[in-house]
Design an enzyme around this catalytic site. Structure first.
Site, PDB file in Angstrom:
ATOM      1  NE  ARG A  82      -3.752   0.369   1.885  1.00 16.10           N
ATOM      2  CZ  ARG A  82      -5.019   0.588   2.507  1.00 16.10           C
ATOM      3  NH1 ARG A  82      -5.218   1.362   3.472  1.00 16.10           N
ATOM      4  NH2 ARG A  82      -5.790  -0.057   1.638  1.00 16.10           N
ATOM      5  CG  HIS A 111      -8.432   0.045  -2.981  1.00 15.15           C
ATOM      6  ND1 HIS A 111      -7.535  -0.903  -2.801  1.00 15.15           N
ATOM      7  CD2 HIS A 111      -8.916   0.501  -1.711  1.00 15.15           C
ATOM      8  CE1 HIS A 111      -7.904  -1.201  -1.261  1.00 15.15           C
ATOM      9  NE2 HIS A 111      -8.615  -0.492  -0.801  1.00 15.15           N
ATOM     10  CD  GLN A 142     -12.802  -2.167  -1.037  1.00 12.41           C
ATOM     11  OE1 GLN A 142     -12.047  -2.002  -0.129  1.00 12.41           O
ATOM     12  NE2 GLN A 142     -14.018  -2.689  -0.933  1.00 12.41           N
ATOM     13  CG  ASP A 160     -13.541   6.155  -1.012  1.00 11.23           C
ATOM     14  OD1 ASP A 160     -13.537   5.744   0.121  1.00 11.23           O
ATOM     15  OD2 ASP A 160     -12.495   6.264  -1.795  1.00 11.23           O
ATOM     16  CB  CYS A 180     -13.830   0.860  -0.242  1.00 10.38           C
ATOM     17  SG  CYS A 180     -13.126   2.497   0.081  1.00 10.38           S
ATOM     18  NE  ARG A 192      -9.923  -5.544   0.340  1.00 15.34           N
ATOM     19  CZ  ARG A 192      -9.190  -4.359   0.705  1.00 15.34           C
ATOM     20  NH1 ARG A 192      -9.964  -3.469   1.313  1.00 15.34           N
ATOM     21  NH2 ARG A 192      -7.980  -4.586   0.739  1.00 15.34           N
TER      22      ARG A 192
HETATM   23  N1  NVA Z   1      -9.851   6.465  -1.369  1.00 18.84           N
HETATM   24  C1  NVA Z   1      -9.651   6.203  -0.148  1.00 18.84           C
HETATM   25  C2  NVA Z   1      -9.970   4.612   0.071  1.00 18.84           C
HETATM   26  C3  NVA Z   1      -9.455   4.112   1.534  1.00 18.84           C
HETATM   27  C4  NVA Z   1      -9.743   2.650   1.573  1.00 18.84           C
HETATM   28  C5  NVA Z   1      -8.367   6.479   0.253  1.00 18.84           C
HETATM   29  O1  NVA Z   1      -7.238   6.376  -0.359  1.00 18.84           O
HETATM   30  O2  NVA Z   1      -7.972   6.885   1.583  1.00 18.84           O
HETATM   31  N1   CP Z   2     -11.165  -0.444   2.334  1.00 19.26           N
HETATM   32  C1   CP Z   2      -9.768  -0.475   2.510  1.00 19.26           C
HETATM   33  O1   CP Z   2      -8.888  -0.501   2.038  1.00 19.26           O
HETATM   34  O2   CP Z   2      -9.878  -0.179   4.042  1.00 19.26           O
HETATM   35  P1   CP Z   2      -8.590  -0.185   4.834  1.00 19.26           P
HETATM   36  O3   CP Z   2      -7.940   1.197   4.777  1.00 19.26           O
HETATM   37  O4   CP Z   2      -8.824  -0.296   6.322  1.00 19.26           O
HETATM   38  O5   CP Z   2      -7.603  -1.084   4.619  1.00 19.26           O
END
Ligand code: NVA
Ligand code: CP
Length: 309
Positions: free
Chosen positions: A101, A128, A131, A224, A264, A292
């Site tokens: 990540r 993502h 997801q 989101d 998500c 997931r």
């Molecule tokens: N769009 C959000 C998704 C979190 C799982 C982010 O990047 O923070």
């Molecule tokens: N949806 C998602 O990726 O959640 P986290 O940021 O908790 O991993």
């Protein structure tokens, strides 16, 4: 040849269906596959916070007979003293796959280019894809199919989730609508890639600025956070800009009568979605979160089968 999942269109429509079918099988029979028995280790690296991704990968890798190694970049050399490619060269000697990540897509590409083990994007600023595998599995469970369904994403169209919906939805043959302010549309190259994929699958990609128009008749309504990780400094501007795209009961009433709501998570109730929608009868967010696990296990099995000897 070793395969990676860095963006949603790294897999073909047939491959996406294959992974979703395997995910459904593993959901039904959780310990059916043990490709990591030994145990082999999978490195799961986080430059950003996480609950779902961290836990679902850790549990999933253990389900597959393996050992998860969760690494915070803050406590590693990656991102500070060491490049993704040097990290990749070291990790391939020690682990069976790398899950990461991070912020920029370029780092993931460098990591994948430098290693013989599969690299999985566990969320970048741009995509993502893990997801989306979970989201598609969830939609398929609730609707019985993916191709031909209309899915509307509302809010930050330039976000990882919106852009992944464009690519993964098009790959699944869905009609993907993104409703956002003009300042926050998906990248033109992503829309072009989505259009190209949709032409082959019978899906489509459409951009809207009007939320009501975008939601009309939709089978799936998705949103989101308006403030993705890394964008915290822009919060005031974003909250002011995205106000017209919040999902509430009035907006949901324009969707198909059997429409489902997805997010998500984590969610900001009262901003991108009202509490009565996200906690209401049309919401399938908890199935989405659970999936997931099953989707990522299937992805790992599928990638490990294709790994260079
Ligand atoms: N769009 C959000 C998704 C979190 C799982 C982010 O990047 O923070
Ligand atoms: N949806 C998602 O990726 O959640 P986290 O940021 O908790 O991993």
């Amino acid at each position: 040849m070793t395969r990676h999942l860095l963006r949603d269109d790294d897999i073909s429509p047939a491959e996406q269906a294959e992974i979703l079918d395997l995910a459904a099988r593993l959901k039904h029979d959780r310990w059916a596959e043990q490709p990591l028995a030994g145990p082999q280790t999978v490195a799961v690296i986080f430059d950003k916070s996480s609950t779902r991704t961290r836990v679902s990968f850790a549990v999933g890798i253990a389900d597959l007979g393996g050992s998860p190694l969760i690494i915070s970049t803050a406590n590693s050399q990656l991102g500070g003293k060491e490049t993704p490619s040097d990290t990749a060269r070291v990790l391939e000697r020690l682990v069976s796959a790398i899950v990461w990540r991070t912020y920029g897509q370029a780092g993931l590409e460098e990591m994948a280019a430098g290693t013989s083990v599969p690299v999985v994007n566990a969320l970048s600023d741009d995509f993502h894809p893990c997801q989306l595998l979970a989201d598609l599995l969830t939609i398929r469970e609730h609707k019985g199919r993916l191709a031909g369904l209309t899915v509307t994403f509302l809010g930050d169209g330039a976000s990882n989730m919106a852009q992944s919906y464009v690519l993964a939805g098009a790959t699944a043959g869905m009609h993907v609508r993104v409703a956002s302010p003009e300042e926050f549309v998906p990248a033109a190259s992503v829309v072009a890639d989505g259009d190209r994929i949709a032409e082959a699958t019978g899906g489509s990609v459409s951009l809207f600025t009007d939320a009501a128009e975008a939601v009309a008749g939709a089978d799936v309504v998705v949103t989101d956070t308006w403030v993705s990780m890394g964008k915290e400094d822009e919060k005031a501007h974003r909250v002011a800009t995205f106000g017209a795209y919040g999902v509430d009961r009035e907006l949901m009433s324009l969707a198909a009568s059997d429409a489902v709501f997805m997010h998500c998570l984590p969610a900001d109730r009262g901003y991108e979605v009202s509490a009565d929608v996200i906690d209401g009868p049309q919401s399938i967010i908890w199935d989405e979160a659970e999936n997931r696990l099953h989707a990522q296990k299937a992805l790992l099995v599928w990638l490990l089968e294709r790994k260079d000897a």
